[in-house]
Design a protein around this motif. Structure first.
Motif, PDB file in Angstrom:
ATOM      1  N   ASP A   1     -27.605  -4.261 -78.768  1.00 35.29           N
ATOM      2  CA  ASP A   1     -28.489  -3.522 -79.666  1.00 35.29           C
ATOM      3  C   ASP A   1     -29.069  -2.292 -78.972  1.00 35.29           C
ATOM      4  OD1 ASP A   1     -27.955  -5.377 -81.594  1.00 35.29           O
ATOM      5  OD2 ASP A   1     -29.817  -6.500 -81.341  1.00 35.29           O
ATOM      6  N   THR A   2     -29.319  -2.418 -77.669  1.00 32.34           N
ATOM      7  CA  THR A   2     -29.793  -1.261 -76.899  1.00 32.34           C
ATOM      8  C   THR A   2     -28.718  -0.187 -76.846  1.00 32.34           C
ATOM      9  OG1 THR A   2     -31.186  -2.710 -75.554  1.00 32.34           O
ATOM     10  CG2 THR A   2     -30.675  -0.539 -74.650  1.00 32.34           C
TER      11      THR A   2
ATOM     12  N   LEU B   1     -34.423 -13.199 -77.952  1.00 24.53           N
ATOM     13  CA  LEU B   1     -34.195 -13.220 -76.519  1.00 24.53           C
ATOM     14  C   LEU B   1     -35.125 -14.215 -75.863  1.00 24.53           C
ATOM     15  CD1 LEU B   1     -32.591 -11.851 -74.249  1.00 24.53           C
ATOM     16  CD2 LEU B   1     -34.504 -10.268 -73.998  1.00 24.53           C
TER      17      LEU B   1
ATOM     18  N   GLY C   1     -33.982  -5.455 -81.926  1.00 24.12           N
ATOM     19  CA  GLY C   1     -32.796  -5.895 -81.213  1.00 24.12           C
ATOM     20  C   GLY C   1     -33.063  -6.992 -80.238  1.00 24.12           C
ATOM     21  N   GLN C   2     -34.312  -7.131 -79.742  1.00 23.76           N
ATOM     22  CA  GLN C   2     -34.592  -8.163 -78.770  1.00 23.76           C
ATOM     23  C   GLN C   2     -35.033  -9.454 -79.428  1.00 23.76           C
ATOM     24  OE1 GLN C   2     -37.155  -6.684 -75.631  1.00 23.76           O
ATOM     25  NE2 GLN C   2     -36.278  -4.662 -75.828  1.00 23.76           N
TER      26      GLN C   2
ATOM     27  N   LEU D   1     -35.039  -7.890 -68.776  1.00 26.98           N
ATOM     28  CA  LEU D   1     -34.437  -7.007 -69.768  1.00 26.98           C
ATOM     29  C   LEU D   1     -34.997  -5.582 -69.721  1.00 26.98           C
ATOM     30  CD1 LEU D   1     -32.447  -6.697 -72.124  1.00 26.98           C
ATOM     31  CD2 LEU D   1     -34.325  -7.286 -73.650  1.00 26.98           C
TER      32      LEU D   1
ATOM     33  N   ALA E   1     -28.977  -8.527 -77.148  1.00 29.44           N
ATOM     34  CA  ALA E   1     -30.068  -7.591 -76.891  1.00 29.44           C
ATOM     35  C   ALA E   1     -29.546  -6.343 -76.196  1.00 29.44           C
ATOM     36  CB  ALA E   1     -31.144  -8.278 -76.044  1.00 29.44           C
TER      37      ALA E   1
END
Length: 973
Positions: free
Chosen positions: A715-716, A658, A654-655, A665, A712
């Motif tokens: 996604d988290t 970034l 997910g990251q 983050l 990001a």
């Protein structure tokens, strides 16, 4: 077609020029000689009663009305391929029918196939056609032309069907990887799975080489650098080829050194220019013709241009526009177009005198056609000057091309040839040598066959038991490229270098790492062995790529360089969800990137695992994301998973993407994990409600969160979605924050994958459905991400919200609604851009009835403006409500007092906004009426500008139009 590709019972090399204007096919027997290259006469209907076979197949398709063509469209065979909708006809008759009824003509499919601003797999052509016209996608139209070619070949060669032959299909040298991938897919849909791609300028030069025979070496004896200028119907392709003497005294050594950027500029633009010049004579001074009439004028100008630029051209020709319906002849009007006017408007307009130091203008000019992104500057001479300055050692005359080959139908015009060669000679200070091209219409197809003959010489395998096989069925394999006698190969490898975008340090320019250097030969695999990436299997990964044709940037595999300046092209991203092995859900692995230019002429990138399984290293092909392109562009995302020379690696999944500057983050993830993590922690309802404020203390104001950071964070949240129902507050906060981070549901790579994941949550609904506040957040969430839903999903959501809205209206009359805010449901209604416009029209009519009630909110005017807007947020432009349907809603806004009702005025602005696309824009007279009322009401100048001309909507108005600000870095095109 790789070195190990088997042709089975192949007998021929077949070259196919899938052109914007025409498709041409040439062939030569495998093992034959260049003198045997022959053109295929392609059967096609020329009239309702005649089938004609000729080498040029117009690359057009006419989508007929039911019963319009009788049974004639079935001969010589009905349209085939990916979208064989009947009745339709392809070729010469289609072109003639489309001249009279342009609204049913599918044209320039090749240009649309390279247009990244639309969904090239969606049925959008004919562009701007009426609702009763069946539409096809650019991909399907291209496939249909190839299927027609296949049927023609198979009829002429029943013993050697086309899918079993060595097929070379040409593409512009400037086509990016997405357009090349779609061209291969079009061939596969037409039943041609094993084609090899070849750049058109190289093909044209191969044809010239073949024609020289024994005189080849002497013809090139005085040449050092050859410029190939290929101006087709839709593109201008520029290529430089270096000529060097052979060390052994044989044939010269040829090396392709540069190709130009994608330039959607060709004969189509010239036709548009003539039509713009003549328009006032048909529409009146200062007026514009309706889209169908203007399209008819463009077709008439094409015919007139060809007549007036011919060697034996008359002094003038009449350009006639017929009327419509029963008044076909009564309303016909004519204008005279002279030979001198065409010379001035075409030759001087597209090849004006220029200095070698000139660069193309960046301002958008008037040559906007039917949705295609034509360049701002139509001067081919200035584009050529910039190309030579970049790739021919600057502006030093001694390093400029001394030889030129001209290809394309436009060079039938002597005036165009004369102007271009004069310009090149002026830059050099001495005459350039012009290579004679006797047939610019089919040189590309012939050259493709010649290239295949040189490269794919057959090697017949020995059969163990010849008695079991007919000799004609002997297997033919391609072992290695074998150069045919007296035909030199054009070397040079990849025309571009390919780069992976890296994280940008704070305040620094973005950097890239070279994946594949310019000049890499086909079949050579490059592995970035010194750079590793940490990826999580089972999660979405993305790599942003760029290509550069610049020769002034040294490119070596693994090299890091700054990204900026001219000559960089952003490619479709490489994106995928890499499957996790059995029992290792979302396992993290180290990978290296492997890049190669395949034997079929496309870039291939793989992730190769550093771990070995059963003695081999698993690898995953990363496909280009060429489907469902949206009208948005994201700021350069970073490959934050890069492990450079053993440095600490950042997490993937997910990251991925970034920026490295977002080192905060992990702290933000920890805050989210405290509320939505695996283990329920001792948090109060107040802490849950204040999660957004807590994140802003760490990350800054949420309006400033960039799109990479937003995705990001989303996604988290997505990974913790199962814990969103812990309490009323958990659900409400999760919906609010997740919707903000995913808005508008498009614009970032892998958003389609994210939308798939989030749509899986829709059937589960709310966990706390008795709370009106949760219903409000539910509707807000889906409104924020609605642009990422497809038509079927939006239709399901539409039916759902309609039922709840009806209950809300009934409850509001009795008191407070338990289904959330009526206004938020209304705004969600208006965000449904992907549903057929007729549904939005019906919604708008219902809203007009609601506006008769004094208690109706001003938000209804906002919703109507969004429903009938000329420019959607993310949907393809073909889904926009037609101008005639939008008129009803515009009239309703015009009846309002705009000094008292600014929301109604802004709705009118959205409905009357100028796009430059005649299929969407309201009539000039209607826009003039809107402008007059706006000025009288004291409208802001920026609103007036949006109705008067094509301008970008400012951020303040974007927020007002779409209900939320767009993420920083996402730009609407």
């Amino acid at each position: 077609m790789t070195e190990s590709t088997s042709f089975g019972s192949a007998r021929y090399v077949v070259g196919i020029d899938l052109g914007t204007s025409h498709t041409v096919v040439a062939s030569v027997p495998l093992g034959g000689v260049a003198a045997e290259i022959a053109l295929l006469n392609i059967p096609q209907r020329s009239t309702a009663g005649e089938v004609l076979a000729q080498p040029l197949l117009p690359s057009v398709r006419y989508q007929a009305a039911p019963g319009e063509l009788g049974d004639a469209w079935r001969e010589p065979w009905p349209p085939q391929g990916a979208d064989a909708q009947a009745p339709a006809v392809i070729g010469r008759w289609a072109r003639d029918l489309g001249t009279a009824v342009p609204g049913r003509l599918v044209a320039s499919a090749k240009s649309w196939l390279s247009h990244t601003g639309v969904n090239r797999t969606a049925p959008i052509l004919p562009w701007g056609a009426a609702e009763d016209v069946a539409k096809v996608s650019p991909l399907a139209a291209s496939s249909a032309y190839l299927a027609h070619v296949r049927a023609a070949w198979d009829r002429a060669h029943p013993e050697a069907p086309l899918h079993q032959q060595a097929v070379v299909l040409t593409v512009p040298a400037s086509f990016d990887e997405g357009a090349r991938a779609l061209t291969l897919e079009a061939a596969q849909l037409a039943g041609l799975p094993g084609v090899h791609l070849l750049e058109e300028p190289k093909a044209a030069f191969h044809d010239w080489l073949v024609l020289q025979g024994e005189q080849l070496a002497s013809q090139l004896a005085g040449s050092r650098l050859v410029l190939v200028v290929d101006v087709g119907g839709g593109t201008t392709d520029l290529t430089l080829i270096r000529v060097e003497a052979s060390p052994d005294g044989g044939l010269p050594v040829l090396t392709r050194t540069a190709v130009g950027e994608h330039l959607m500029l060709g004969g189509d633009n010239m036709d548009l220019a003539l039509a713009h010049q003549l328009e006032a004579q048909f529409a009146g001074e200062g007026e514009r013709l309706p889209a169908p009439r203007f399209a008819q004028l463009v077709q008439r100008c094409r015919i007139a241009k060809e007549q007036l630029l011919a060697a034996d051209a008359p002094e003038s020709v009449a350009v006639t526009l017929l009327g419509g319906g029963s008044r076909l002849l009564a309303q016909a009007r004519s204008a005279t177009l002279t030979r001198e006017q065409v010379r001035q408007w075409v030759v001087d307009g597209f090849l004006p005198p220029a200095q070698i130091s000139d660069v193309p203008a960046r301002r958008q000019g008037a040559l906007r056609g039917f949705g295609l992104p034509y360049p701002a500057d139509a001067a081919i001479s200035r584009h050529l000057a910039q190309f030579l300055s970049q790739h021919a050692a600057g502006t030093d005359a001694a390093h400029l091309p001394d030889t030129v080959l001209l290809n394309g139908g436009v060079f039938h015009a002597h005036a165009v040839v004369e102007r271009l060669t004069e310009q090149l000679s002026a830059w050099r200070g001495s005459p350039v040598h012009v290579l004679h091209n006797p047939h610019p219409d089919w040189a590309v197809a012939r050259g493709a066959a010649a290239y295949g003959l040189a490269r794919f010489q057959p090697i017949v395998e020995e059969i163990a038991d010849p008695g079991e096989h007919d000799q004609a069925q002997s297997a033919i394999k391609i072992d290695k490229p074998v150069i045919a006698a007296r035909l030199p190969q054009i070397g040079g490898g990849s025309a571009r270098s390919y780069w992976l975008l890296l994280p940008a340090k704070s305040g620094a320019r973005p950097q890239g790492i070279c994946l594949l250097p310019r000049g890499t030969e086909e079949g050579v695999r490059i592995v970035l062995s010194g750079r590793r990436f940490a990826l999580r299997l089972g999660e979405a990964v993305r790599f942003n790529l760029l290509a550069s044709s610049r020769s002034d940037i040294p490119a070596q595999a693994g090299q890091i360089a700054e990204i900026g300046g001219e000559g960089w092209v952003e490619l479709p991203p490489l994106s995928a969800v890499l499957p996790a092995p059995q029992g290792r859900d979302k396992a993290q692995v180290e990978v290296q990137l492997q890049a190669s230019m395949t034997e079929v002429g496309t870039l291939e990138v793989r992730c190769v695992s550093a771990e070995k399984s059963d003695g081999a290293s698993p690898s995953w092909l990363l496909p280009f994301a060429v489907r469902g392109a949206v009208r948005g562009a994201v700021e350069h995302d970073a490959a934050a998973d890069l492990v450079a020379d053993g440095a600490d690696r950042e997490s993937a999944g997910g990251q991925n993407g970034l920026k490295s500057s977002d080192a905060r983050l992990p702290e933000a993830v920890a805050l989210i994990d405290r509320i939505f993590g695996n283990q329920a922690q001792d948090v109060t309802a107040k802490e849950v409600r204040q999660l957004r404020q807590s994140l802003e203390k760490v990350l800054g104001p949420r309006e400033a969160w960039g799109i990479a950071l937003l995705r990001a964070l989303f996604d988290t949240l997505l990974a913790r979605a199962r814990r969103r129902r812990r309490t009323v507050e958990h659900e409400r906060v999760w919906l609010n924050l997740a919707g903000w981070c995913l808005r508008p549901g498009v614009g970032a790579e892998l958003d389609p994958w994210r939308m798939e994941q989030i749509w899986a949550l829709y059937p589960h609904g709310l966990g706390h459905g008795k709370e009106a506040g949760n219903w409000t957040e539910w509707w807000v969430f889906w409104r924020r991400v609605a642009a990422g839903l497809n038509e079927a999903q939006q239709m399901e959501l539409l039916e759902d919200v309609a039922g709840h809205m009806q209950k809300t209206v009934q409850q509001t009359a009795r008191g407070k609604s338990s289904h959330g805010s009526y206004d938020d449901m209304l705004r969600l209604f208006a965000a449904m851009e992907a549903v057929p416009w007729q549904y939005r029209q019906e919604m708008g009519q219902w809203m007009l009835q609601r506006l008769k009630r004094p208690e109706e909110t001003a938000q209804t005017w906002w919703a109507i403006g969004r429903l009938a807007a000329r420019q959607p947020l993310a949907a393809n432009a073909h889904l926009v409500m037609p101008p005639e349907a939008a008129q009803e809603f515009l009239n309703a806004t015009l009846a309002q007092d705009w000094r008292r009702n600014e929301t109604a005025m802004f709705a009118a602005v959205q409905m009357a906004r100028m796009t430059g696309d005649r299929a969407r824009d309201l009539p000039d007279a209607t826009r003039a009426q809107v402008l007059e009322k706006m000025r009288a009401a004291g409208a802001p100048p920026r609103w007036i500008a949006m109705v008067e001309q094509v301008v970008q909507m400012e951020a303040e108005d974007q927020k007002r139009s779409f209900g939320d600000s767009l993420p920083p870095g996402l730009v609407l095109l």
